[in-house]
Design a protein around this motif. Structure first.
Motif, PDB file in Angstrom:
ATOM      1  N   ARG A   8      10.484  11.810   9.698  1.00  0.00           N
ATOM      2  CA  ARG A   8       9.091  11.725  10.134  1.00  0.00           C
ATOM      3  C   ARG A   8       8.142  11.996   8.972  1.00  0.00           C
ATOM      4  N   ASP A   9       8.482  12.989   8.128  1.00  0.00           N
ATOM      5  CA  ASP A   9       7.628  13.287   6.979  1.00  0.00           C
ATOM      6  C   ASP A   9       7.676  12.146   5.964  1.00  0.00           C
ATOM      7  N   ILE A  10       8.865  11.560   5.772  1.00  0.00           N
ATOM      8  CA  ILE A  10       8.983  10.426   4.858  1.00  0.00           C
ATOM      9  C   ILE A  10       8.182   9.238   5.395  1.00  0.00           C
ATOM     10  N   GLY A  11       8.250   9.037   6.708  1.00  0.00           N
ATOM     11  CA  GLY A  11       7.477   7.964   7.312  1.00  0.00           C
ATOM     12  C   GLY A  11       5.985   8.177   7.158  1.00  0.00           C
ATOM     13  N   CYS A  12       5.537   9.426   7.258  1.00  0.00           N
ATOM     14  CA  CYS A  12       4.119   9.724   7.064  1.00  0.00           C
ATOM     15  C   CYS A  12       3.700   9.423   5.627  1.00  0.00           C
ATOM     16  N   PHE A  13       4.547   9.788   4.662  1.00  0.00           N
ATOM     17  CA  PHE A  13       4.280   9.482   3.262  1.00  0.00           C
ATOM     18  C   PHE A  13       4.130   7.973   3.055  1.00  0.00           C
ATOM     19  N   ALA A  14       5.017   7.179   3.637  1.00  0.00           N
ATOM     20  CA  ALA A  14       4.964   5.725   3.473  1.00  0.00           C
ATOM     21  C   ALA A  14       3.703   5.141   4.091  1.00  0.00           C
ATOM     22  N   LEU A  15       3.270   5.673   5.240  1.00  0.00           N
ATOM     23  CA  LEU A  15       2.055   5.167   5.878  1.00  0.00           C
ATOM     24  C   LEU A  15       0.814   5.513   5.069  1.00  0.00           C
ATOM     25  N   VAL A  16       0.745   6.754   4.568  1.00  0.00           N
ATOM     26  CA  VAL A  16      -0.406   7.141   3.743  1.00  0.00           C
ATOM     27  C   VAL A  16      -0.450   6.269   2.495  1.00  0.00           C
ATOM     28  N   ALA A  17       0.723   6.003   1.915  1.00  0.00           N
ATOM     29  CA  ALA A  17       0.769   5.162   0.721  1.00  0.00           C
ATOM     30  C   ALA A  17       0.331   3.738   1.034  1.00  0.00           C
ATOM     31  N   ARG A  18       0.666   3.240   2.217  1.00  0.00           N
ATOM     32  CA  ARG A  18       0.285   1.886   2.582  1.00  0.00           C
ATOM     33  C   ARG A  18      -1.224   1.773   2.765  1.00  0.00           C
ATOM     34  N   HIS A  19      -1.821   2.774   3.449  1.00  0.00           N
ATOM     35  CA  HIS A  19      -3.251   2.716   3.745  1.00  0.00           C
ATOM     36  C   HIS A  19      -4.112   3.388   2.669  1.00  0.00           C
ATOM     37  N   LEU A  20      -3.473   4.243   1.843  1.00  0.00           N
ATOM     38  CA  LEU A  20      -4.219   5.112   0.912  1.00  0.00           C
ATOM     39  C   LEU A  20      -5.318   5.846   1.664  1.00  0.00           C
ATOM     40  N   SER A  21      -4.917   6.335   2.833  1.00  0.00           N
ATOM     41  CA  SER A  21      -5.853   7.046   3.716  1.00  0.00           C
ATOM     42  C   SER A  21      -5.051   7.904   4.680  1.00  0.00           C
ATOM     43  N   PHE A  22      -5.332   9.212   4.694  1.00  0.00           N
ATOM     44  CA  PHE A  22      -4.661  10.107   5.628  1.00  0.00           C
ATOM     45  C   PHE A  22      -5.149   9.851   7.051  1.00  0.00           C
ATOM     46  N   SER A  23      -6.430   9.540   7.208  1.00  0.00           N
ATOM     47  CA  SER A  23      -6.963   9.341   8.553  1.00  0.00           C
ATOM     48  C   SER A  23      -6.367   8.103   9.217  1.00  0.00           C
ATOM     49  N   ARG A  24      -6.259   6.989   8.459  1.00  0.00           N
ATOM     50  CA  ARG A  24      -5.694   5.766   9.056  1.00  0.00           C
ATOM     51  C   ARG A  24      -4.197   5.931   9.323  1.00  0.00           C
ATOM     52  N   ALA A  25      -3.499   6.609   8.434  1.00  0.00           N
ATOM     53  CA  ALA A  25      -2.081   6.866   8.674  1.00  0.00           C
ATOM     54  C   ALA A  25      -1.881   7.733   9.901  1.00  0.00           C
ATOM     55  N   ALA A  26      -2.723   8.749  10.048  1.00  0.00           N
ATOM     56  CA  ALA A  26      -2.624   9.634  11.213  1.00  0.00           C
ATOM     57  C   ALA A  26      -2.869   8.872  12.506  1.00  0.00           C
ATOM     58  N   ALA A  27      -3.869   7.967  12.465  1.00  0.00           N
ATOM     59  CA  ALA A  27      -4.165   7.178  13.667  1.00  0.00           C
ATOM     60  C   ALA A  27      -2.985   6.297  14.043  1.00  0.00           C
TER      61      ALA A  27
END
Length: 298
Positions: A8-27
């Protein structure tokens, strides 16, 4: 054995990297922004490297983050493939796969059952020949997984794998003078009765044909004509002439019935696999795929 950081943490890292945004990754993950930030922070502490440069205006991958991102994506893809394969293996082979179909497309139904039996894992299909009304009732009651139905298709059912069967000939008694003709036009049937079903939806093959031959030449034999092969008995008995699909012409040989090419335009029956949308299962999805494969390779 060290299990490594949580996926789950690795997946969060990949999403933040894709969006370059913590808010969009969180959403996208369905969590709060602080929760996403904490997940990346945990991952950084476990790995001992900094993955992002954070400022009040932007988020950027560090050189270490850029290097590790492809590994993270590969790991997540492998985990997803692992889960999908586990679900496939856990699904009972052939559980609840029952197919209703009109006799006209029995050859297709047989090919579907044979191909399903050869899948990995194999799936057994229970075949149920049935008319339209019986098939609809069986689908609604959950007695069959799906049914091959002729159009029009009920709005409460999901359909896929549509295909067409041309109505290319007219079945006539073998001794009738019409049997010697090379082709027939509907206008030449003034002295003959044409067998038609009671149900003739607007725009469908029966409504179009009935408009060509006229009401005084129609002989209603049933609510639906589901079993064309059985209806040939009425032709042989002199009750009327039967518009006949090409599938039947190619598969039936009778000494008492002749098939004459019918020149009536683009007449065709449309069929599709239909099921209740809320009853999706692994068996149903395998059935849909197999029907499509059989249609592509026929």
């Amino acid at each position: 054995m060290d299990p490594g950081p949580p996926l789950r943490d690795i997946g969060c890292f990949a999403l933040v990297a894709r969006h370059l945004s913590f808010s969009r990754a969180a959403a996208e993950m369905g969590v709060s922004q602080p929760a996403a930030s904490q997940a990346v922070g945990r991952l950084e502490r476990v790995l001992g490297v900094r993955l992002f440069e954070r400022t009040s205006r932007e988020v950027r991958l560090t050189p270490a983050g850029k290097t590790l991102l492809p590994y993270a994506e590969t790991l997540l893809e492998s985990a997803a493939a692992f889960s999908a394969e586990a679900r496939r293996l856990a699904a009972p082979a052939g559980a609840g796969v029952r197919l209703a179909y009109p006799p006209l497309v029995g050859g297709l139904a047989a090919r579907v059952a044979l191909r399903m039996a050869r899948r990995d894992p194999p799936a057994e299909v229970e075949l149920r020949p049935a008319g339209r009304a019986a098939s609809l009732a069986a689908v609604s009651a959950g007695e069959v997984t799906a049914a091959i139905l002729a159009s029009p298709f009920p709005r409460d059912l999901t359909t896929a794998a549509r295909f067409h069967v041309p109505v290319s000939h007219l079945a006539v008694p073998a001794g009738d003078p019409l049997a010697a003709l090379p082709r027939l036009q509907p206008e030449r049937l003034a002295r003959h009765r044409v067998l038609v079903p009671r149900e003739r939806p607007p725009g469908g093959v029966w409504a179009r044909l009935a408009a060509r031959v006229g009401p005084h030449r129609q002989h209603v034999v049933a609510g639906e004509i589901d079993d064309f092969a059985a209806a040939l008995d009425l032709v042989a008995a002199g009750v009327g002439l039967l518009p006949t699909p090409s599938l039947l012409v190619a598969s039936v040989r009778r000494d008492d019935v002749a098939f004459v090419p019918l020149d009536a335009g683009d007449l065709r029956l449309t069929y599709a696999l239909a099921w209740r949308g809320e009853r999706v299962s692994a068996g149903l999805m395998a059935l849909v795929q197999t029907v499509q494969e059989c249609l592509w390779t026929r």
